[in-house]
Design a protein around this motif. Sequence first.
Motif, PDB file in Angstrom:
ATOM      1  N   TYR A 176       0.148   2.062  -6.216  1.00  0.00           N
ATOM      2  CA  TYR A 176      -1.027   1.663  -5.723  1.00  0.00           C
ATOM      3  C   TYR A 176      -1.868   2.812  -5.405  1.00  0.00           C
ATOM      4  O   TYR A 176      -3.333   3.070  -5.822  1.00  0.00           O
ATOM      5  N   ASP A 183     -10.838  -2.334  -3.682  1.00  0.00           N
ATOM      6  CA  ASP A 183      -9.445  -2.071  -3.479  1.00  0.00           C
ATOM      7  C   ASP A 183      -8.952  -3.379  -4.131  1.00  0.00           C
ATOM      8  O   ASP A 183      -8.967  -4.362  -3.630  1.00  0.00           O
ATOM      9  N   LYS A 215      -9.264   2.841   0.134  1.00  0.00           N
ATOM     10  CA  LYS A 215      -8.387   2.096   0.454  1.00  0.00           C
ATOM     11  C   LYS A 215      -8.974   1.163   1.347  1.00  0.00           C
ATOM     12  O   LYS A 215      -9.737   1.480   2.519  1.00  0.00           O
ATOM     13  N   THR A 259       0.990  -1.329  -0.033  1.00  0.00           N
ATOM     14  CA  THR A 259      -0.002   0.098   0.011  1.00  0.00           C
ATOM     15  C   THR A 259       0.732   1.323   0.039  1.00  0.00           C
ATOM     16  O   THR A 259       0.469   2.371  -0.220  1.00  0.00           O
TER      17      THR A 259
END
Length: 125
Positions: free
Chosen positions: A73, A89, A84, A68
């Motif tokens: 990303y 996601d 997120k 992450t």
Amino acid sequence: LIEFSRVHLTRLGSTLPVGGPGSYWDCDRVILDSGFASVEFEGFRHVSRNWVKDEEKTSLDAHISYLTTMSAYRTYLKRNSVDKGGEDDPLFQFRDKALSIMQHDGLEELEIVYPYFVILAQRAL
């Protein structure tokens, strides 16, 4: 390539040109991926670039947390208006599938291989 059991995860956007339409990596990523091959080190001689691999055992959650932090990303989430950790996601979708496979196969840790490069240079006399 991050591999365990029957699951494979490659860098986000790796199938598209870096910096091109649809890519989530910054244009400068090419320089990093090439090991700074196009960078001249003036005033140095015997410049060598060596790719090496570091292997590590880690938990799935720790590795997802690491992923992450990647700029690709974060760019993906922003461009696609994805929250997120939300149901859209891709990392958390991957986590759910990977966890299922790991539990089925009796795996508790991942073996991760991190490729990186080292530049060694000697100053010119």
